[in-house]
Scaffold this motif. Structure first.
Motif, PDB file in Angstrom:
ATOM      1  N   PRO A  58     -21.898  13.416  -1.240  1.00 30.55           N
ATOM      2  CA  PRO A  58     -22.115  14.675  -0.519  1.00 30.55           C
ATOM      3  C   PRO A  58     -22.193  15.886  -1.449  1.00 30.55           C
ATOM      4  CG  PRO A  58     -20.515  13.334   0.640  1.00 30.55           C
ATOM      5  CD  PRO A  58     -20.767  12.650  -0.674  1.00 30.55           C
ATOM      6  N   ALA A  59     -21.364  15.906  -2.495  1.00 30.63           N
ATOM      7  CA  ALA A  59     -21.386  17.040  -3.427  1.00 30.63           C
ATOM      8  C   ALA A  59     -22.684  17.077  -4.215  1.00 30.63           C
ATOM      9  CB  ALA A  59     -20.192  16.949  -4.375  1.00 30.63           C
ATOM     10  N   ALA A  60     -23.187  15.918  -4.608  1.00 29.15           N
ATOM     11  CA  ALA A  60     -24.439  15.878  -5.360  1.00 29.15           C
ATOM     12  C   ALA A  60     -25.625  16.309  -4.505  1.00 29.15           C
ATOM     13  CB  ALA A  60     -24.671  14.463  -5.901  1.00 29.15           C
ATOM     14  N   LEU A  61     -25.556  16.033  -3.205  1.00 32.64           N
ATOM     15  CA  LEU A  61     -26.654  16.374  -2.307  1.00 32.64           C
ATOM     16  C   LEU A  61     -26.592  17.827  -1.825  1.00 32.64           C
ATOM     17  CD1 LEU A  61     -26.729  13.161  -0.087  1.00 32.64           C
ATOM     18  CD2 LEU A  61     -28.405  13.806  -1.824  1.00 32.64           C
ATOM     19  N   ALA A  62     -25.418  18.444  -1.896  1.00 34.57           N
ATOM     20  CA  ALA A  62     -25.191  19.751  -1.268  1.00 34.57           C
ATOM     21  C   ALA A  62     -26.209  20.820  -1.666  1.00 34.57           C
ATOM     22  CB  ALA A  62     -23.771  20.228  -1.554  1.00 34.57           C
ATOM     23  N   PRO A  63     -26.601  20.950  -2.935  1.00 30.94           N
ATOM     24  CA  PRO A  63     -27.508  22.045  -3.279  1.00 30.94           C
ATOM     25  C   PRO A  63     -28.992  21.743  -3.052  1.00 30.94           C
ATOM     26  CG  PRO A  63     -26.819  20.922  -5.263  1.00 30.94           C
ATOM     27  CD  PRO A  63     -26.077  20.264  -4.131  1.00 30.94           C
ATOM     28  N   LEU A  64     -29.306  20.570  -2.541  1.00 28.39           N
ATOM     29  CA  LEU A  64     -30.695  20.129  -2.493  1.00 28.39           C
ATOM     30  C   LEU A  64     -31.318  20.298  -1.120  1.00 28.39           C
ATOM     31  CD1 LEU A  64     -30.297  16.805  -4.515  1.00 28.39           C
ATOM     32  CD2 LEU A  64     -30.979  19.057  -5.384  1.00 28.39           C
ATOM     33  N   GLU A  65     -32.623  20.476  -1.095  1.00 30.09           N
ATOM     34  CA  GLU A  65     -33.382  20.476   0.150  1.00 30.09           C
ATOM     35  C   GLU A  65     -33.999  19.122   0.442  1.00 30.09           C
ATOM     36  OE1 GLU A  65     -36.262  23.581   0.066  1.00 30.09           O
ATOM     37  OE2 GLU A  65     -34.782  25.161   0.373  1.00 30.09           O
ATOM     38  N   ALA A  66     -34.138  18.304  -0.594  1.00 33.71           N
ATOM     39  CA  ALA A  66     -34.713  16.966  -0.442  1.00 33.71           C
ATOM     40  C   ALA A  66     -34.136  16.086  -1.532  1.00 33.71           C
ATOM     41  CB  ALA A  66     -36.235  17.009  -0.545  1.00 33.71           C
ATOM     42  N   ALA A  67     -34.075  14.790  -1.275  1.00 37.58           N
ATOM     43  CA  ALA A  67     -33.554  13.857  -2.268  1.00 37.58           C
ATOM     44  C   ALA A  67     -33.938  12.434  -1.900  1.00 37.58           C
ATOM     45  CB  ALA A  67     -32.030  13.966  -2.372  1.00 37.58           C
ATOM     46  N   VAL A  68     -34.017  11.603  -2.921  1.00 33.81           N
ATOM     47  CA  VAL A  68     -34.109  10.160  -2.743  1.00 33.81           C
ATOM     48  C   VAL A  68     -32.837   9.569  -3.344  1.00 33.81           C
ATOM     49  CG1 VAL A  68     -35.306   8.040  -3.379  1.00 33.81           C
ATOM     50  CG2 VAL A  68     -36.623  10.079  -2.759  1.00 33.81           C
ATOM     51  N   VAL A  69     -32.048   8.908  -2.518  1.00 31.83           N
ATOM     52  CA  VAL A  69     -30.798   8.294  -2.960  1.00 31.83           C
ATOM     53  C   VAL A  69     -31.085   6.852  -3.369  1.00 31.83           C
ATOM     54  CG1 VAL A  69     -28.490   7.564  -2.257  1.00 31.83           C
ATOM     55  CG2 VAL A  69     -29.397   9.778  -1.494  1.00 31.83           C
ATOM     56  N   VAL A  70     -30.778   6.528  -4.609  1.00 36.45           N
ATOM     57  CA  VAL A  70     -30.984   5.169  -5.117  1.00 36.45           C
ATOM     58  C   VAL A  70     -29.615   4.560  -5.431  1.00 36.45           C
ATOM     59  CG1 VAL A  70     -31.980   3.743  -6.942  1.00 36.45           C
ATOM     60  CG2 VAL A  70     -33.261   5.707  -6.065  1.00 36.45           C
ATOM     61  N   PRO A  71     -29.193   3.544  -4.682  1.00 37.14           N
ATOM     62  CA  PRO A  71     -27.897   2.905  -4.965  1.00 37.14           C
ATOM     63  C   PRO A  71     -27.952   2.081  -6.257  1.00 37.14           C
ATOM     64  CG  PRO A  71     -28.652   2.469  -2.701  1.00 37.14           C
ATOM     65  CD  PRO A  71     -29.818   3.001  -3.461  1.00 37.14           C
ATOM     66  N   LEU A  72     -27.068   2.379  -7.180  1.00 38.76           N
ATOM     67  CA  LEU A  72     -26.962   1.575  -8.405  1.00 38.76           C
ATOM     68  C   LEU A  72     -26.007   0.417  -8.128  1.00 38.76           C
ATOM     69  CD1 LEU A  72     -26.785   4.321 -11.182  1.00 38.76           C
ATOM     70  CD2 LEU A  72     -28.788   3.201 -10.180  1.00 38.76           C
ATOM     71  N   LEU A  73     -26.384  -0.400  -7.164  1.00 40.13           N
ATOM     72  CA  LEU A  73     -25.597  -1.535  -6.703  1.00 40.13           C
ATOM     73  C   LEU A  73     -26.470  -2.777  -6.795  1.00 40.13           C
ATOM     74  CD1 LEU A  73     -24.161   0.186  -3.493  1.00 40.13           C
ATOM     75  CD2 LEU A  73     -22.989  -0.070  -5.695  1.00 40.13           C
ATOM     76  N   LEU A  74     -25.873  -3.890  -7.164  1.00 46.09           N
ATOM     77  CA  LEU A  74     -26.654  -5.096  -7.435  1.00 46.09           C
ATOM     78  C   LEU A  74     -26.829  -5.992  -6.225  1.00 46.09           C
ATOM     79  CD1 LEU A  74     -25.237  -5.949 -10.975  1.00 46.09           C
ATOM     80  CD2 LEU A  74     -27.380  -4.798 -10.397  1.00 46.09           C
ATOM     81  N   THR A  75     -26.027  -5.782  -5.192  1.00 52.13           N
ATOM     82  CA  THR A  75     -26.187  -6.546  -3.949  1.00 52.13           C
ATOM     83  C   THR A  75     -26.011  -5.610  -2.762  1.00 52.13           C
ATOM     84  OG1 THR A  75     -23.837  -7.151  -3.921  1.00 52.13           O
ATOM     85  CG2 THR A  75     -25.364  -8.738  -4.915  1.00 52.13           C
ATOM     86  N   ALA A  76     -26.620  -5.985  -1.650  1.00 54.31           N
ATOM     87  CA  ALA A  76     -26.462  -5.211  -0.417  1.00 54.31           C
ATOM     88  C   ALA A  76     -25.230  -5.722   0.314  1.00 54.31           C
ATOM     89  CB  ALA A  76     -27.708  -5.361   0.454  1.00 54.31           C
ATOM     90  N   ALA A  77     -24.134  -4.996   0.171  1.00 53.40           N
ATOM     91  CA  ALA A  77     -22.871  -5.406   0.792  1.00 53.40           C
ATOM     92  C   ALA A  77     -22.184  -4.164   1.354  1.00 53.40           C
ATOM     93  CB  ALA A  77     -21.998  -6.144  -0.216  1.00 53.40           C
ATOM     94  N   TYR A  78     -20.864  -4.161   1.347  1.00 48.78           N
ATOM     95  CA  TYR A  78     -20.102  -3.105   2.031  1.00 48.78           C
ATOM     96  C   TYR A  78     -20.475  -1.711   1.532  1.00 48.78           C
ATOM     97  CZ  TYR A  78     -16.118  -0.626   4.022  1.00 48.78           C
ATOM     98  OH  TYR A  78     -15.336   0.251   4.722  1.00 48.78           O
ATOM     99  N   HIS A  79     -20.593  -1.562   0.218  1.00 49.16           N
ATOM    100  CA  HIS A  79     -20.833  -0.222  -0.332  1.00 49.16           C
ATOM    101  C   HIS A  79     -22.171   0.349   0.131  1.00 49.16           C
ATOM    102  CE1 HIS A  79     -17.241  -0.600  -2.643  1.00 49.16           C
ATOM    103  NE2 HIS A  79     -17.703  -1.636  -3.309  1.00 49.16           N
ATOM    104  N   SER A  80     -23.199  -0.503   0.179  1.00 50.35           N
ATOM    105  CA  SER A  80     -24.510  -0.001   0.596  1.00 50.35           C
ATOM    106  C   SER A  80     -24.626   0.124   2.107  1.00 50.35           C
ATOM    107  CB  SER A  80     -25.618  -0.912   0.059  1.00 50.35           C
ATOM    108  OG  SER A  80     -25.510  -2.216   0.597  1.00 50.35           O
ATOM    109  N   ARG A  81     -23.922  -0.736   2.843  1.00 50.06           N
ATOM    110  CA  ARG A  81     -24.068  -0.748   4.299  1.00 50.06           C
ATOM    111  C   ARG A  81     -23.096   0.172   5.022  1.00 50.06           C
ATOM    112  NH1 ARG A  81     -24.636  -7.355   4.592  1.00 50.06           N
ATOM    113  NH2 ARG A  81     -26.785  -7.451   3.821  1.00 50.06           N
ATOM    114  N   VAL A  82     -21.968   0.486   4.365  1.00 51.24           N
ATOM    115  CA  VAL A  82     -20.941   1.305   5.018  1.00 51.24           C
ATOM    116  C   VAL A  82     -20.672   2.588   4.230  1.00 51.24           C
ATOM    117  CG1 VAL A  82     -18.545   1.379   5.805  1.00 51.24           C
ATOM    118  CG2 VAL A  82     -19.877  -0.731   6.058  1.00 51.24           C
ATOM    119  N   ASP A  83     -20.364   2.460   2.940  1.00 52.48           N
ATOM    120  CA  ASP A  83     -19.948   3.626   2.165  1.00 52.48           C
ATOM    121  C   ASP A  83     -21.056   4.671   2.027  1.00 52.48           C
ATOM    122  OD1 ASP A  83     -17.436   2.625   1.819  1.00 52.48           O
ATOM    123  OD2 ASP A  83     -17.761   1.870  -0.205  1.00 52.48           O
ATOM    124  N   ILE A  84     -22.263   4.234   1.707  1.00 51.63           N
ATOM    125  CA  ILE A  84     -23.342   5.205   1.515  1.00 51.63           C
ATOM    126  C   ILE A  84     -23.719   5.890   2.828  1.00 51.63           C
ATOM    127  CG2 ILE A  84     -25.781   5.465   0.884  1.00 51.63           C
ATOM    128  CD1 ILE A  84     -25.263   3.548  -1.426  1.00 51.63           C
TER     129      ILE A  84
END
Length: 247
Positions: A58-84
């Motif tokens: 949220p802090a990294a996105l706060a100053p932006l009007e647009a963004a593409v979020v790229v997860p630096l995660l190697l599998t689609a699991a809890y972090h990508s499905r819930v945390d993000i």
């Protein structure tokens, strides 16, 4: 107030990593993103972490009007499905946010794994060498199965390729090494399917060497294939619909 207008060359890439208490992990993430910046100099590349290190997503996105979020995660699991998604709900509403897929699975990761094995002195495709592909592991069975499928697609005729999990899965890396040696493999090497150094990487190295592993290669880190893959996920996400955020 927004501080960064939409860039006609493409919205900023906000790469979000898991985060670690180990400072080596953040250093490797920054090395990777420095490589992304060099590969595409006009792209605004920013860092965020899900835990243990600033800034939050949220802090990294706060100053932006647009963004593409790229997860630096190697599998689609809890972090990508819930945390993000949870972090996005905490972010200020944006004009345009898109979210890319996790880095894995992808053939570029196999190329990066082979690169690390060669850097560790292992001849490509040696039929006398068996590989243990080690991921962090997940309570999500599908995520673990994704790693197993990745191992099954390894292109070179190694003696064998087996998967193991540093946590929340079976077999453990040490068990996988022991089984291959007992089955007659002349040499067993370990390929960490891990982005950065830290607790899991250290644990895997210590325990598999104690079990008889010949070599443990380095983490994926800022391998050229990872740089290419981050940009691939960014470009793919640009073609997607924006994420709906609460007003």
């Amino acid at each position: 107030m927004r501080h960064s207008p939409v860039n006609p060359l493409g919205p900023p890439l906000v790469a979000v990593a898991h985060g670690s208490r180990d400072p080596r992990a953040a250093a490797v993430v920054e090395d990777l993103l420095d490589g992304v910046r060099l590969a595409r100099p006009h792209l605004d590349v920013r860092t965020a972490y899900l835990d243990h290190a600033p800034p939050t997503l949220p802090a990294a996105l706060a100053p932006l009007e647009a963004a593409v979020v790229v997860p630096l995660l190697l599998t689609a699991a809890y972090h990508s499905r819930v945390d993000i998604p949870g972090a996005l709900r905490e972010a200020p509403p944006l004009l345009d946010v898109r979210v890319g897929d996790t880095l894995g699975p992808d053939a570029l990761l196999l190329a990066a794994l082979e690169r690390r094995l060669q850097e560790a002195g292992i001849s490509p495709g040696d039929p006398d060498t068996a590989i243990v592909l080690v991921s962090a592991g997940s309570s999500n069975r599908q995520a673990n199965q994704t790693v197993a499928r990745l191992a099954a697609t390894w292109p070179r005729p190694w003696g064998a390729v087996r998967t193991a999990y540093a946590s929340a899965g079976s077999p453990t890396p040490a068990e996988a090494v022991t089984r291959l040696l007992h089955a007659g493999a002349p040499r067993v090497v370990v390929a960490p399917y891990l982005l950065a150094p830290g607790y899991f990487a250290d644990k895997v190295t210590l325990e598999t060497r104690a079990a008889g592993a010949h070599t443990v290669s380095g983490v994926l880190g800022a391998a050229p294939e990872l740089i290419q893959l981050v940009l691939k996920r960014y470009d793919e996400a640009l073609l997607r619909d924006r994420v709906s955020l609460p007003a």
